[in-house]
Design an enzyme around this catalytic site. Structure first.
Site, PDB file in Angstrom:
ATOM      1  N   GLY A 112      48.690  40.475  48.075  1.00 25.75           N
ATOM      2  CA  GLY A 112      48.933  41.598  47.172  1.00 25.75           C
ATOM      3  C   GLY A 112      47.640  41.984  46.480  1.00 25.75           C
ATOM      4  O   GLY A 112      46.587  41.396  46.735  1.00 25.75           O
ATOM      5  N   GLY A 114      46.067  43.807  42.529  1.00 27.35           N
ATOM      6  CA  GLY A 114      46.373  44.233  41.164  1.00 27.35           C
ATOM      7  C   GLY A 114      45.145  44.817  40.507  1.00 27.35           C
ATOM      8  O   GLY A 114      44.189  45.209  41.183  1.00 27.35           O
ATOM      9  N   GLY A 115      45.172  44.825  39.181  1.00 28.63           N
ATOM     10  CA  GLY A 115      44.103  45.462  38.430  1.00 28.63           C
ATOM     11  C   GLY A 115      42.767  44.743  38.532  1.00 28.63           C
ATOM     12  O   GLY A 115      41.727  45.326  38.247  1.00 28.63           O
ATOM     13  N   PHE A 116      42.779  43.462  38.907  1.00 33.94           N
ATOM     14  CA  PHE A 116      41.526  42.713  38.935  1.00 33.94           C
ATOM     15  C   PHE A 116      40.950  42.558  40.333  1.00 33.94           C
ATOM     16  O   PHE A 116      39.788  42.212  40.482  1.00 33.94           O
ATOM     17  CB  PHE A 116      41.738  41.311  38.344  1.00 33.94           C
ATOM     18  CG  PHE A 116      42.101  41.327  36.892  1.00 33.94           C
ATOM     19  CD1 PHE A 116      41.140  41.554  35.918  1.00 33.94           C
ATOM     20  CD2 PHE A 116      43.412  41.135  36.491  1.00 33.94           C
ATOM     21  CE1 PHE A 116      41.471  41.573  34.577  1.00 33.94           C
ATOM     22  CE2 PHE A 116      43.754  41.151  35.148  1.00 33.94           C
ATOM     23  CZ  PHE A 116      42.783  41.375  34.190  1.00 33.94           C
ATOM     24  N   GLY A 117      41.777  42.746  41.357  1.00 29.32           N
ATOM     25  CA  GLY A 117      41.262  42.574  42.712  1.00 29.32           C
ATOM     26  C   GLY A 117      42.381  42.329  43.721  1.00 29.32           C
ATOM     27  O   GLY A 117      43.556  42.582  43.429  1.00 29.32           O
ATOM     28  N   VAL A 119      44.420  39.674  46.416  1.00 29.42           N
ATOM     29  CA  VAL A 119      44.768  38.255  46.564  1.00 29.42           C
ATOM     30  C   VAL A 119      45.031  37.929  48.034  1.00 29.42           C
ATOM     31  O   VAL A 119      45.784  38.655  48.709  1.00 29.42           O
ATOM     32  CB  VAL A 119      46.020  37.911  45.725  1.00 29.42           C
ATOM     33  CG1 VAL A 119      46.311  36.419  45.784  1.00 29.42           C
ATOM     34  CG2 VAL A 119      45.844  38.353  44.272  1.00 29.42           C
ATOM     35  N   LYS A 133      41.920  35.007  44.790  1.00 27.21           N
ATOM     36  CA  LYS A 133      41.852  36.351  44.202  1.00 27.21           C
ATOM     37  C   LYS A 133      40.400  36.800  44.182  1.00 27.21           C
ATOM     38  O   LYS A 133      39.582  36.241  43.433  1.00 27.21           O
ATOM     39  CB  LYS A 133      42.441  36.339  42.785  1.00 27.21           C
ATOM     40  CG  LYS A 133      42.348  37.704  42.111  1.00 27.21           C
ATOM     41  CD  LYS A 133      43.016  37.739  40.757  1.00 27.21           C
ATOM     42  CE  LYS A 133      44.492  37.967  40.865  1.00 27.21           C
ATOM     43  NZ  LYS A 133      45.098  38.480  39.630  1.00 27.21           N
ATOM     44  N   ASP A 230      48.672  40.459  29.429  1.00 31.86           N
ATOM     45  CA  ASP A 230      49.293  41.170  30.552  1.00 31.86           C
ATOM     46  C   ASP A 230      50.531  40.421  31.067  1.00 31.86           C
ATOM     47  O   ASP A 230      50.690  40.202  32.262  1.00 31.86           O
ATOM     48  CB  ASP A 230      48.246  41.349  31.669  1.00 31.86           C
ATOM     49  CG  ASP A 230      48.625  42.451  32.651  1.00 31.86           C
ATOM     50  OD1 ASP A 230      49.516  43.272  32.317  1.00 31.86           O
ATOM     51  OD2 ASP A 230      48.056  42.494  33.751  1.00 31.86           O
TER      52      ASP A 230
HETATM   53  N1  LIG Z   1      48.904  32.055  43.250  1.00 34.08           N
HETATM   54  C1  LIG Z   1      49.589  32.911  43.983  1.00 34.08           C
HETATM   55  N2  LIG Z   1      50.448  32.479  44.917  1.00 34.08           N
HETATM   56  C2  LIG Z   1      51.160  33.338  45.667  1.00 34.08           C
HETATM   57  N3  LIG Z   1      51.097  34.678  45.561  1.00 34.08           N
HETATM   58  C3  LIG Z   1      50.263  35.184  44.641  1.00 34.08           C
HETATM   59  C4  LIG Z   1      49.458  34.346  43.810  1.00 34.08           C
HETATM   60  N4  LIG Z   1      48.741  35.131  42.978  1.00 34.08           N
HETATM   61  C5  LIG Z   1      49.072  36.394  43.274  1.00 34.08           C
HETATM   62  N5  LIG Z   1      49.971  36.442  44.277  1.00 34.08           N
HETATM   63  C6  LIG Z   1      50.567  37.634  44.880  1.00 34.08           C
HETATM   64  O1  LIG Z   1      49.640  38.685  44.824  1.00 34.08           O
HETATM   65  C7  LIG Z   1      50.207  39.804  44.154  1.00 34.08           C
HETATM   66  C8  LIG Z   1      49.113  40.532  43.416  1.00 34.08           C
HETATM   67  O2  LIG Z   1      48.668  39.756  42.335  1.00 34.08           O
HETATM   68  P1  LIG Z   1      47.684  40.347  41.247  1.00 34.08           P
HETATM   69  O3  LIG Z   1      47.597  39.351  40.157  1.00 34.08           O
HETATM   70  O4  LIG Z   1      46.425  40.753  41.914  1.00 34.08           O
HETATM   71  O5  LIG Z   1      48.396  41.674  40.796  1.00 34.08           O
HETATM   72  P2  LIG Z   1      49.485  41.920  39.666  1.00 34.08           P
HETATM   73  O6  LIG Z   1      49.945  40.612  39.123  1.00 34.08           O
HETATM   74  O7  LIG Z   1      50.504  42.842  40.223  1.00 34.08           O
HETATM   75  O8  LIG Z   1      48.665  42.719  38.578  1.00 34.08           O
HETATM   76  P3  LIG Z   1      47.587  42.159  37.514  1.00 34.08           P
HETATM   77  O9  LIG Z   1      46.260  42.513  38.075  1.00 34.08           O
HETATM   78  O10 LIG Z   1      47.916  42.880  36.279  1.00 34.08           O
HETATM   79  O11 LIG Z   1      47.761  40.684  37.395  1.00 34.08           O
HETATM   80  C9  LIG Z   1      51.291  39.210  43.270  1.00 34.08           C
HETATM   81  O12 LIG Z   1      52.300  40.117  43.015  1.00 34.08           O
HETATM   82  C10 LIG Z   1      51.803  38.055  44.097  1.00 34.08           C
HETATM   83  O13 LIG Z   1      52.792  38.502  44.974  1.00 34.08           O
HETATM   84 MG   LIG Z   2      48.658  39.095  38.464  1.00 34.97          MG
END
Ligand SMILES: Nc1ncnc2c1ncn2[C@@H]1O[C@H](COP(=O)(O)OP(=O)(O)OP(=O)(O)O)[C@@H](O)[C@H]1O
Ligand SMILES: [Mg+2]
Length: 432
Positions: A112, A114-117, A119, A133, A230
């Site tokens: 996935g 998000g705002g930081f990069g 994953v 990430k 957040d």
């Molecule tokens: N440790 C992890 N294990 C499994 N999946 C993860 C993990 N970290 C993130 N993900 C997956 O990656 C997706 C994106 O995470 P990310 O933190 O980049 O974005 P977000 O949580 O939607 O926004 P934000 O940047 O505000 O945190 C998550 O919704 C999750 O499904």
């Molecule tokens: Mg996140």
């Protein structure tokens, strides 16, 4: 008169004494061997640390000395597992970009973004699954120091309800964080993308409590108090047993307030979850996380987004305000079953609703501490009826100043409102 001991009884005593001496000697030998073994282990750990130090001399700067990049040989299966147990407890491991490329098979599986990069899914050579990430790039000497300082804090923060940071990469080519992998992904997918809504309500209640405990630890228990900024269902991850762990804590501070994860309006957080003070020029404290947790609680009870334009009838309304209206009209007993909550869980659901309404109070001082939230959710303390958290929306002056956003948040484009919140307010606890 006692008769003197005979020769045979004296011989028996001597035998017993001899046995005792032998036993004592054997125990001492065993203790000596044990200590030697321990000493050897200690020496090997020290040697390992010295090796790491030696590697770091080729790098420049204090940050490099504090976090030397792990050597390739240590990444081999077997040693890695021990390395994780022995050293990750103290501080996170520093990886090179090439290590991360190897762990993630060249960043081939995206989990996935998000705002930081972005994953990616990956695996250590030992087989342990990880989530990598890769952060949006930022650079500069100051950035590196800040990054290392925050990594030090995040890396020392351990709790069963927080996602564990195994390591990181800080390189001109790449900045990344290496986390434990959470098999069941994020709570938002479970709540909003599962059409059959198969998860038991009881489990959702446990998820709410576990999440609250993780945030309470960040606010009140860990060495350095951490404000998350957040909290939202996307940042609550679930392991193989659906145990919740809060993700991305400390990330907000990794970046300058004004750099990456900033909304169009220039504020932090995510629309729909960010507290009003994040959108206005008021002091911000850890109580902004309490507000966001309240928003998350409404979504857990309703198993829907707080604002969902696709829903029909009254449920199209912004769920938090609709919930308060129901409470005011004494209609919670009708509302809760409509969320699919069975008879035996209705009391807990009512508690969750009341807690949510306390958490989203406009004034930070009126929001409870997260440790109080945990007790309220667990039923350990009585919960008073909350005052209207949305009264300020009905105030004409405030309505002019705050525009009610599409996701139930407020866009502060005006600076004409006088600050209602004093920083001193934020330490007052509510009496429940
Ligand atoms: N440790 C992890 N294990 C499994 N999946 C993860 C993990 N970290 C993130 N993900 C997956 O990656 C997706 C994106 O995470 P990310 O933190 O980049 O974005 P977000 O949580 O939607 O926004 P934000 O940047 O505000 O945190 C998550 O919704 C999750 O499904
Ligand atoms: Mg996140």
């Amino acid at each position: 008169m006692d008769s003197p001991p005979s020769d045979s009884s004296a011989g028996a005593i001597e035998g017993v004494v001899a046995v005792v001496i032998v036993v004592v000697v054997v125990i001492k030998i065993m203790l000596f061997c044990y200590c030697m073994d321990k000493a050897k282990t200690a020496i090997s750990v020290v040697n390992e640390a010295n090796q790491l130090k030696a590697q770091s001399t080729s790098n420049r700067g204090a940050a490099h000395l504090a976090f030397p990049v792990i050597g390739d040989s240590q990444l081999e299966a077997g040693t890695m597992e021990r390395f994780l147990i022995d050293i990750a407890r103290e501080k996170p491991i520093r990886f090179a970009p090439s290590h991360l490329a190897a762990f993630t098979l060249n960043f081939s599986e995206q989990l996935g973004s998000g705002g930081f990069g972005v994953v990616y899914k990956g695996r250590f050579p030992s087989g342990v699954h990880i989530a990598v990430k890769v952060l949006n790039r930022s650079s500069g000497k100051r950035m590196e120091e800040q990054f290392m300082a925050e990594i030090g804090t995040i890396g020392r923060t351990y709790h069963i309800n927080l996602v564990k940071l195994f390591g990181f990469c800080f390189d001109p080519k790449m900045q990344a964080l290496v986390y434990e992998y959470m098999e069941n992904g994020s709570l938002d997918k479970l709540l909003f993308s599962d059409p059959s809504k198969t998860i038991e309500w009881e489990k959702l209640h446990e998820i709410a409590i576990g999440t609250a405990k993780g945030i309470a630890y960040l606010h009140e228990e860990c060495q350095q108090r951490i404000i998350h900024y957040d909290i939202k269902p996307g940042n609550v991850l679930l392991d193989s047993n659906l145990n919740p762990k809060v993700a991305d804590f400390g990330l907000a501070k990794l970046y300058n307030q004004n750099s990456t994860h900033v909304l169009v309006s220039g504020c932090r957080g995510t629309p729909g979850y960010a507290a009003p003070e994040l959108w206005a020029p008021y002091p911000v404290t850890y109580k902004c996380d309490v507000y966001s947790f309240g928003m998350l609680l409404f979504e857990i009870v309703g198993r829907r987004r707080n604002h969902d334009a696709n829903l029909i009838d009254c449920s199209r309304e912004w769920l938090p305000r609709w919930t308060y209206e129901m409470l005011k009209k004494n209609e919670l007993p009708e509302m809760i079953p409509s969320c699919g909550i069975s008879e035996e869980n209705r009391e807990k659901a009512k508690r969750m609703v009341l807690v949510a309404l306390w958490c989203v109070q406009y004034l930070p001082a009126q929001r409870p501490l997260m440790s109080t939230v945990v007790k309220m959710l667990e039923g350990a303390i009585e919960i008073a009826l909350p005052p209207n958290p949305f009264g300020y929306l009905e105030d004409n002056n405030l309505n002019c100043a705050f525009n009610f956003g599409s996701e139930g948040n407020y866009d502060s484009s005006s600076s004409s409102i006088k600050p209602l919140i004093q920083s001193s307010d934020c330490e007052i606890e509510i009496a429940c």
